[in-house]
Design an enzyme around this catalytic site. Structure first.
Site, mmCIF file in Angstrom:
data_model
loop_
_atom_site.group_PDB
_atom_site.id
_atom_site.type_symbol
_atom_site.label_atom_id
_atom_site.label_comp_id
_atom_site.label_asym_id
_atom_site.label_seq_id
_atom_site.Cartn_x
_atom_site.Cartn_y
_atom_site.Cartn_z
ATOM 1 N N GLU A 51 -7.680 5.754 -10.182
ATOM 2 C CA GLU A 51 -6.664 6.683 -9.674
ATOM 3 C C GLU A 51 -5.573 6.904 -10.712
ATOM 4 O O GLU A 51 -5.523 6.224 -11.738
ATOM 5 C CB GLU A 51 -6.075 6.143 -8.373
ATOM 6 C CG GLU A 51 -5.542 4.722 -8.473
ATOM 7 C CD GLU A 51 -4.128 4.578 -7.972
ATOM 8 O OE1 GLU A 51 -3.312 5.463 -8.296
ATOM 9 O OE2 GLU A 51 -3.850 3.581 -7.278
ATOM 10 N N LYS A 185 -0.367 -4.099 0.165
ATOM 11 C CA LYS A 185 0.963 -4.602 -0.185
ATOM 12 C C LYS A 185 1.630 -5.239 1.035
ATOM 13 O O LYS A 185 1.493 -4.755 2.164
ATOM 14 C CB LYS A 185 1.829 -3.465 -0.724
ATOM 15 C CG LYS A 185 1.284 -2.828 -2.004
ATOM 16 C CD LYS A 185 2.166 -1.691 -2.460
ATOM 17 C CE LYS A 185 1.577 -1.030 -3.703
ATOM 18 N NZ LYS A 185 0.362 -0.271 -3.418
#
Length: 702
Positions: A51, A185
């Site tokens: 990405e 996260k």
């Protein structure tokens, strides 16, 4: 040719020319695959998608650029090809050059591009970094099964009330890609994220000895994955199983941060909590939360979080590349095993497999960046290259479906020949003549910004060099083949010669008409009576009848029932000699016309002609949305190739046609005319339990 050039849409299914609404728009105008990535995919070598939001929004310059280049270097060092995905000036690019990486790393106006943003960013000609969801879309379209990132998005805290859920999760539920990440996260609600992934049907597995689900900077989140895989080979088998089942959902492989980098995890976690509190106090929300927190955490930890971030990305790249290499090896071994099994099966027969005789060409598509092109001067634009030709496409398709057809054609002894033959290394091109002083068949289309054909030039003279004299050198292979496939690009005299050999040795011949002008070639003499199969569309079927002096409608119907009626009527006189006609009806599917056998059409090669009852079966096409469609230049040839493969493998009629329809769909959603991911597994009608196969419509033929 001029009539075809005036009607660009007529080019898309037959000659291997790129589609102006498909490949030209998505590959040239909206979607472009870097040549190194295309070549690796075509040769079934491992490719890793990467990405680019980490470049545009994840790290400050120059750390973002150096990290991106380091990650690509790690992928290459592990034996895979990196394919960083980004959007540059309204074009999705799979695989970026060094200059393009530099541009994204320093661009101040780059946008964060997720699934929802792609249409707007492309329509405005903007640039941006692709998120996990947008990268998955691009990677899947290019045929890349493994994607490496840092961490995925998830359900935000209080997401049960705000409904703030990352598009990464829904993308994992509908796009069959393996995503290698360091988990989720800790600023997110990890428990609800895992619950949401379960609801989406996503297989989640931790990479390592335990099921502990990592939380980006920490190897443990307090939650567990459903499964775990211990090494690249186990991970590759998991991915291969997902792809083979056709579930249309992804796999999340959660890789814990290396132990030496996790030591600073506690300090980073404390900084994250402080950053979350500050973001809430400042009213920061949505897509702005993550970049703000990452920057703030980097400040609070004196750069330790950035170092840990880089370390885990490097580790993910290493692990993901090893998995991609293992997957590529397993898929190639499976293909080789299938070929070995088939060769043993055929060795007990006195005949060899298939001979394909037809065109091979190189296409150059030049697309301007303005709506009006000014002749007599240089216009800004882009140029892409692809490889086509009906004969080449069919031989390519058969080669990927566990056959080894001998492909007979002709090229010049030039750089275009070098390029196309290098692309076709997986095929048996020993029958392709390279002729000094001749030019490889080429086609050049000049297209406006909106995709309208402004000018087209074709140099197809080399096809006339596929002469009777040259092809006669392969008479031994022709006379022992199970089936010979001809396309309409070759000279009439060559078609007549092959048909005479087929008649003498009782060989089945498949004629692919190529276009309505060339459909007449075997019907100019009695050669057509030696054909066993042909796969015309309605226009080509009309040409065949008119050539025989049989009346055919000047205007073709649009309604399905009328189309079926015309197709049956026009097929009837040809079936006095042909064994079976496969009439392609575009979006309406396929009509099989031939010998009735227990409620179906007998597709298996006949040993002798006999009086028979005739019938027809209509099979609807598989649904492919405009959003999914990338390329229609090879769908018809993929259909024919898979049908032939099914017939040669002795499969029943339904299975043969469904193999063809699945191959056509695979081609439509690939940037390549013949999808590099095409395998026997991918066209197995029984592998996708979710696919509903309607019963074909039965028609008697008087």
């Amino acid at each position: 040719m001029m009539r075809i050039l005036r009607r660009a849409s007529a080019l898309i299914l037959r000659r291997g020319y790129a589609s102006y609404q498909g490949t030209l728009s998505t590959k040239d105008g909206l979607f472009r695959v870097h040549p190194s990535v295309s070549q690796a995919l075509a040769e079934n070598k491992p490719v890793v998608a990467l990405e680019s939001t980490i470049i545009t929004h994840g790290m400050p310059y120059p750390h973002n650029l150096s990290t991106a280049k380091e990650v690509e270097a790690i992928v290459r060092a592990e034996g895979a090809t990196p394919a960083t995905v980004g959007v540059l000036e309204g074009e999705v690019r799979v695989g970026l050059s060094s200059e393009e990486l530099d541009y994204l790393a320093q661009c101040k106006s780059s946008l964060k591009v997720s699934r929802r943003d792609l249409p707007y960013v492309i329509s405005k000609g903007f640039s941006g970094g692709t998120t996990v969801s947008a990268t998955m879309i691009a990677a899947h379209r290019a045929g890349i099964p493994v994607f490496v990132t840092g961490g995925i998005g998830g359900v935000h805290r209080d997401g049960e009330n705000s409904l703030d859920i990352s598009a990464d999760l829904t993308e994992l539920g509908r796009t069959p890609i393996a995503v290698v990440s360091a988990g989720v996260k800790s600023i997110l609600d990890i428990g609800r994220t895992l619950e949401f992934l379960e609801t989406q049907g996503v297989c989640v597995a931790t990479y390592g000895a335990s099921k502990n689900f990592p939380a980006f900077f920490s190897p443990q989140s307090g939650f567990t994955s459903a499964y775990h895989v211990c090494n690249p080979e186990e991970a590759a088998k998991l991915i291969a199983s997902t792809l083979s089942l056709g579930l249309q959902s992804g796999v999340l492989l959660a890789v814990p941060i290396p132990a030496e980098s996790a030591a600073a995890g506690q300090q980073i976690e404390e900084a994250i909590q402080a950053a979350v509190t500050e973001a809430s106090a400042k009213g920061i929300s949505g897509r702005d939360v993550t970049p703000f927190i990452l920057q703030k955490v980097n400040e609070l930890t004196d750069g330790k979080s950035l170092q840990a971030n880089i370390a885990l990305i490097h580790n993910n790249a290493k692990v993901g590349s090893q998995i991609a290499c293992a997957l590529s090896k397993q898929m190639n071994e499976r293909t080789l095993k299938g070929k070995t099994h088939l060769s043993r099966k055929l060795s007990s027969n006195t005949k060899s497999d298939v001979v394909v005789i037809g065109g091979i060409n190189v296409d150059f598509i030049a697309k301007g960046k303005t709506e009006t092109l000014l002749f007599g001067q240089t216009n800004p634009g882009s140029v892409c290259q692809s490889f086509g030709g009906v004969g080449r496409n069919i031989a390519d398709s058969l080669s990927r479906l566990s056959h080894r057809p001998l492909f007979i054609s002709a090229t010049g002894a030039d750089s275009n020949s070098d390029a196309v033959l290098n692309y076709c290394k997986h095929m048996n091109t020993s029958g392709v003549a390279r002729l000094e002083g001749q030019s490889t068949a080429t086609y050049c289309a000049v297209i406006t910004e909106s995709g309208e054909l402004s000018l087209g030039l074709g140099d197809m003279d080399i096809h006339q060099q596929i002469t009777e004299q040259y092809v006669s050198q392969f008479e031994k292979q022709l006379s022992s083949a199970t089936l010979v496939c001809l396309d309409g690009n070759i000279p009439v005299s060559t078609i007549d010669y092959v048909c005479s050999v087929a008649k003498k040795h009782n060989i089945n011949v498949w004629y692919e008409p190529t276009d309505s002008e060339k459909a007449c070639k075997p019907f100019l003499s009695d050669s057509w009576k030696s054909l066993s199969y042909s796969s015309p569309n309605l226009a080509e079927l009309c040409t065949m009848n008119k050539t025989l002096g049989i009346a055919a409608p000047e205007v073709l119907p649009n309604a399905l029932d009328e189309m079926l009626g015309v197709a049956v009527t026009l097929s009837r006189p040809l079936l006095d000699h042909l064994h079976c006609l496969v009439v392609t009806l575009g979006a309406h599917g396929v009509l099989l016309c031939g010998e009735h056998d227990a409620g179906t059409v007998n597709l298996q090669p006949r040993k002798q002609k006999r009086k028979r009852q005739l019938c027809a079966l209509h099979y609807p096409a598989l649904t492919v949305t405009p959003e999914e469609t990338m390329n229609v230049s090879g769908a018809g040839d993929s259909l024919a190739g898979a049908l032939i493969a099914g017939i040669l493998q002795g499969k029943d009629t339904d299975s043969c046609v469904r193999m063809g329809l699945l191959a056509a769909r695979t081609s439509l959603v690939s940037p390549h005319p013949i999808a590099p991911v095409l395998t026997l597994d991918s066209v197995d009608p029984n592998r996708d339990q979710m696919q509903h196969w309607p019963k074909p419509k039965f028609l008697w033929i008087d």
